[in-house]
Design a protein around this motif. Structure first.
Motif, PDB file in Angstrom:
ATOM      1  N   ASP A 171     -14.534   3.545  -9.789  1.00  0.00           N
ATOM      2  CA  ASP A 171     -13.431   4.768  -9.756  1.00  0.00           C
ATOM      3  C   ASP A 171     -12.092   4.575  -9.341  1.00  0.00           C
ATOM      4  OD1 ASP A 171     -15.734   6.292 -10.897  1.00  0.00           O
ATOM      5  OD2 ASP A 171     -16.450   7.148  -8.915  1.00  0.00           O
ATOM      6  N   TRP A 172     -11.904   3.271  -8.598  1.00  0.00           N
ATOM      7  CA  TRP A 172     -10.613   3.227  -8.015  1.00  0.00           C
ATOM      8  C   TRP A 172      -9.980   1.992  -8.336  1.00  0.00           C
ATOM      9  CZ3 TRP A 172      -8.729   6.847  -5.048  1.00  0.00           C
ATOM     10  CH2 TRP A 172      -9.590   7.884  -4.680  1.00  0.00           C
ATOM     11  N   PHE A 173      -8.569   1.759  -8.496  1.00  0.00           N
ATOM     12  CA  PHE A 173      -7.962   0.698  -8.380  1.00  0.00           C
ATOM     13  C   PHE A 173      -7.148   0.312  -6.890  1.00  0.00           C
ATOM     14  CE2 PHE A 173      -7.886   1.899 -13.216  1.00  0.00           C
ATOM     15  CZ  PHE A 173      -8.150   0.832 -13.551  1.00  0.00           C
ATOM     16  N   VAL A 174      -7.337  -0.865  -6.556  1.00  0.00           N
ATOM     17  CA  VAL A 174      -6.811  -1.408  -5.455  1.00  0.00           C
ATOM     18  C   VAL A 174      -5.966  -2.309  -5.442  1.00  0.00           C
ATOM     19  CG1 VAL A 174      -7.720  -1.809  -3.134  1.00  0.00           C
ATOM     20  CG2 VAL A 174      -9.150  -0.785  -4.510  1.00  0.00           C
ATOM     21  N   GLN A 175      -4.814  -2.472  -4.366  1.00  0.00           N
ATOM     22  CA  GLN A 175      -4.073  -3.896  -4.405  1.00  0.00           C
ATOM     23  C   GLN A 175      -3.860  -4.111  -3.126  1.00  0.00           C
ATOM     24  OE1 GLN A 175      -3.350  -6.818  -4.830  1.00  0.00           O
ATOM     25  NE2 GLN A 175      -2.787  -6.293  -7.081  1.00  0.00           N
ATOM     26  N   ARG A 176      -3.899  -5.109  -2.444  1.00  0.00           N
ATOM     27  CA  ARG A 176      -3.699  -5.823  -1.079  1.00  0.00           C
ATOM     28  C   ARG A 176      -2.327  -6.138  -0.781  1.00  0.00           C
ATOM     29  NH1 ARG A 176      -8.349  -9.896   0.153  1.00  0.00           N
ATOM     30  NH2 ARG A 176      -8.025  -9.599   2.104  1.00  0.00           N
ATOM     31  N   PHE A 177      -1.636  -5.901   0.321  1.00  0.00           N
ATOM     32  CA  PHE A 177      -0.462  -6.284   0.701  1.00  0.00           C
ATOM     33  C   PHE A 177      -0.540  -6.617   2.234  1.00  0.00           C
ATOM     34  CE2 PHE A 177      -0.083  -2.797  -2.448  1.00  0.00           C
ATOM     35  CZ  PHE A 177       1.107  -3.556  -3.228  1.00  0.00           C
ATOM     36  N   PHE A 178       0.125  -7.699   2.429  1.00  0.00           N
ATOM     37  CA  PHE A 178       0.033  -8.603   3.632  1.00  0.00           C
ATOM     38  C   PHE A 178       1.352  -8.273   4.506  1.00  0.00           C
ATOM     39  CE2 PHE A 178      -2.966 -10.850   1.014  1.00  0.00           C
ATOM     40  CZ  PHE A 178      -4.171 -10.767   1.714  1.00  0.00           C
ATOM     41  N   ALA A 220      -3.840 -15.370   6.009  1.00  0.00           N
ATOM     42  CA  ALA A 220      -3.448 -14.450   4.983  1.00  0.00           C
ATOM     43  C   ALA A 220      -3.278 -15.521   3.692  1.00  0.00           C
ATOM     44  CB  ALA A 220      -2.264 -13.667   5.114  1.00  0.00           C
ATOM     45  N   TRP A 221      -2.832 -16.636   3.696  1.00  0.00           N
ATOM     46  CA  TRP A 221      -2.351 -17.575   2.692  1.00  0.00           C
ATOM     47  C   TRP A 221      -3.658 -18.285   2.436  1.00  0.00           C
ATOM     48  CZ3 TRP A 221       1.627 -18.459  -0.276  1.00  0.00           C
ATOM     49  CH2 TRP A 221       2.899 -18.155  -0.066  1.00  0.00           C
ATOM     50  N   GLN A 222      -4.487 -18.223   3.446  1.00  0.00           N
ATOM     51  CA  GLN A 222      -6.088 -18.969   3.070  1.00  0.00           C
ATOM     52  C   GLN A 222      -6.554 -17.925   2.163  1.00  0.00           C
ATOM     53  OE1 GLN A 222      -7.489 -19.444   6.835  1.00  0.00           O
ATOM     54  NE2 GLN A 222      -6.773 -21.990   6.676  1.00  0.00           N
ATOM     55  N   GLN A 223      -6.688 -16.480   2.490  1.00  0.00           N
ATOM     56  CA  GLN A 223      -7.026 -15.397   1.668  1.00  0.00           C
ATOM     57  C   GLN A 223      -6.758 -15.557   0.123  1.00  0.00           C
ATOM     58  OE1 GLN A 223      -8.460 -11.937   2.768  1.00  0.00           O
ATOM     59  NE2 GLN A 223      -9.685 -13.265   4.346  1.00  0.00           N
ATOM     60  N   ARG A 224      -5.732 -15.846  -0.114  1.00  0.00           N
ATOM     61  CA  ARG A 224      -5.164 -15.577  -1.464  1.00  0.00           C
ATOM     62  C   ARG A 224      -4.683 -16.915  -2.110  1.00  0.00           C
ATOM     63  NH1 ARG A 224      -6.633 -12.536  -3.887  1.00  0.00           N
ATOM     64  NH2 ARG A 224      -4.803 -12.408  -5.168  1.00  0.00           N
ATOM     65  N   PRO A 232     -13.320  -6.188  11.883  1.00  0.00           N
ATOM     66  CA  PRO A 232     -12.552  -6.440  12.946  1.00  0.00           C
ATOM     67  C   PRO A 232     -11.994  -7.825  13.181  1.00  0.00           C
ATOM     68  CG  PRO A 232     -14.431  -5.263  13.537  1.00  0.00           C
ATOM     69  CD  PRO A 232     -14.687  -5.830  12.318  1.00  0.00           C
ATOM     70  N   GLU A 233     -12.562  -8.937  12.708  1.00  0.00           N
ATOM     71  CA  GLU A 233     -11.921 -10.190  12.894  1.00  0.00           C
ATOM     72  C   GLU A 233     -10.753 -10.612  11.756  1.00  0.00           C
ATOM     73  OE1 GLU A 233     -16.158 -10.777  11.018  1.00  0.00           O
ATOM     74  OE2 GLU A 233     -15.445  -9.370  12.451  1.00  0.00           O
ATOM     75  N   LEU A 234     -10.573  -9.730  10.997  1.00  0.00           N
ATOM     76  CA  LEU A 234      -9.235  -9.840   9.916  1.00  0.00           C
ATOM     77  C   LEU A 234      -8.420  -9.036  10.450  1.00  0.00           C
ATOM     78  CD1 LEU A 234     -11.536  -9.767   6.714  1.00  0.00           C
ATOM     79  CD2 LEU A 234     -10.411 -11.565   7.914  1.00  0.00           C
ATOM     80  N   SER A 235      -8.482  -8.519  11.677  1.00  0.00           N
ATOM     81  CA  SER A 235      -7.357  -7.525  12.098  1.00  0.00           C
ATOM     82  C   SER A 235      -5.987  -8.059  12.152  1.00  0.00           C
ATOM     83  CB  SER A 235      -7.713  -6.826  13.422  1.00  0.00           C
ATOM     84  OG  SER A 235      -7.878  -7.798  14.306  1.00  0.00           O
ATOM     85  N   LEU A 236      -5.827  -9.530  12.410  1.00  0.00           N
ATOM     86  CA  LEU A 236      -4.671 -10.280  12.536  1.00  0.00           C
ATOM     87  C   LEU A 236      -3.593 -10.155  11.153  1.00  0.00           C
ATOM     88  CD1 LEU A 236      -5.624 -13.485  14.431  1.00  0.00           C
ATOM     89  CD2 LEU A 236      -4.421 -11.420  15.160  1.00  0.00           C
ATOM     90  N   LEU A 237      -4.463  -9.903   9.812  1.00  0.00           N
ATOM     91  CA  LEU A 237      -4.064  -9.614   8.472  1.00  0.00           C
ATOM     92  C   LEU A 237      -2.897  -8.455   8.920  1.00  0.00           C
ATOM     93  CD1 LEU A 237      -6.708 -10.384   6.337  1.00  0.00           C
ATOM     94  CD2 LEU A 237      -4.756 -11.822   6.895  1.00  0.00           C
ATOM     95  N   HIS A 238      -3.284  -7.416   9.455  1.00  0.00           N
ATOM     96  CA  HIS A 238      -2.351  -6.162   9.622  1.00  0.00           C
ATOM     97  C   HIS A 238      -2.112  -5.859   7.964  1.00  0.00           C
ATOM     98  CE1 HIS A 238      -1.663  -6.496  13.537  1.00  0.00           C
ATOM     99  NE2 HIS A 238      -1.378  -7.799  13.534  1.00  0.00           N
TER     100      HIS A 238
END
Length: 263
Positions: free
Chosen positions: A117-124, A132-136, A177-183
């Motif tokens: 039901d939703w569209f989502v986009q992530r911003f670092f 963050a670079w490893q994520q993408r 919580p362990e991904l909180s450094l991504l902000h």
């Protein structure tokens, strides 16, 4: 010797890949469908999934038996007291609680809607974040965006927590919580509000306009192929909307630290 280029402070970064050029030519960015977004913790069926955090308490069990007793015909109630009825049901308690749990989980899923039901986009927030670079992926292209020049976008700061809320629009703004450094910040759009939708490689995506004045920089990952970098830069110099916006590529310096150098 080429001098390091420093990204402007206070930007948020959208990670794209080779689709960056055709999208920028149209002046839009994509939002992924919620059922396909790369957030396995939110979409999985592990112990953190909201429906798996539902349980049947002793009070729930007792109230269910009382309701079942009241449904008995009057003649059976005269022959069987509530206490006896509940004592007899105890031998099937495990099955009864399992049925109650399944019913409640099903109701929860229906009430909460679904990810699609939703569209989502992530911003670092940090262009130097290796996490963050490893994520993408280091072959990605990051668009540095000034959110103050993009008032149409309602960006939600991600909340880092151990459990998930029920509603999908809240769930998509949570992470471990362990991904909180991504902000991170995330942009959400209800499917019913998506004006422009496009199927890309079998996946439905929403397209949202990005004002050119909101785009402040472009960062090419260290593993972006040289021929694509050259093609990107050639286009960039001739598009009047973007030609003044700096483009830089990630490289590792002699001290083993990632830096950005202008194209």
């Amino acid at each position: 010797m080429l001098k390091e280029w420093l990204p402007p402070a206070g930007l948020i970064y959208l990670s794209l890949h080779k689709e960056a050029l055709p999208l920028l030519k149209k002046g839009v960015i994509p939002l992924r469908n919620g059922g396909n977004i790369d957030l396995p913790w939110l979409l999985g069926t592990g112990e953190n999934a909201p429906e798996n955090q539902i349980f049947i308490s002793d009070k729930d069990y007792q109230e269910h038996l009382q309701q079942e007793y009241r449904r008995l015909p009057a003649n059976l109630q005269r022959l069987l007291t509530l206490e006896v009825f509940m004592r007899q049901a105890e031998v099937k308690r495990t099955d009864i609680e399992a049925a109650l749990l399944a019913k409640r989980q099903d109701l929860t899923r229906k009430t909460a809607g679904c990810a699609e039901d939703w569209f989502v986009q992530r911003f670092f927030s940090n262009p130097y974040s290796v996490l963050a670079w490893q994520q993408r992926g280091f072959s990605s292209i990051w668009l540095g965006i000034d959110a103050s020049q993009w008032p149409q976008a309602l960006l939600h700061p991600v909340r880092y927590r151990d459990s998930l809320p029920l509603e999908w629009h809240e769930r998509f703004t949570c992470d471990l919580p362990e991904l909180s450094l991504l902000h991170e910040k995330r942009l959400l759009l209800a499917r019913t509000q998506a004006v422009s939708q496009l199927e890309v490689a079998g996946e439905l995506q929403a397209l949202v306009r990005l004002p050119p004045k909101a785009l402040r920089s472009v960062l090419l990952g260290a593993q972006v192929a040289p021929d694509y970098s050259a093609r990107f830069w050639a286009y960039w110099r001739q598009d009047f909307r973007y030609q003044r916006i700096p483009v830089a590529q990630m490289r590792m310096n002699s001290a083993g630290r990632w830096q950005f150098y202008p194209l």
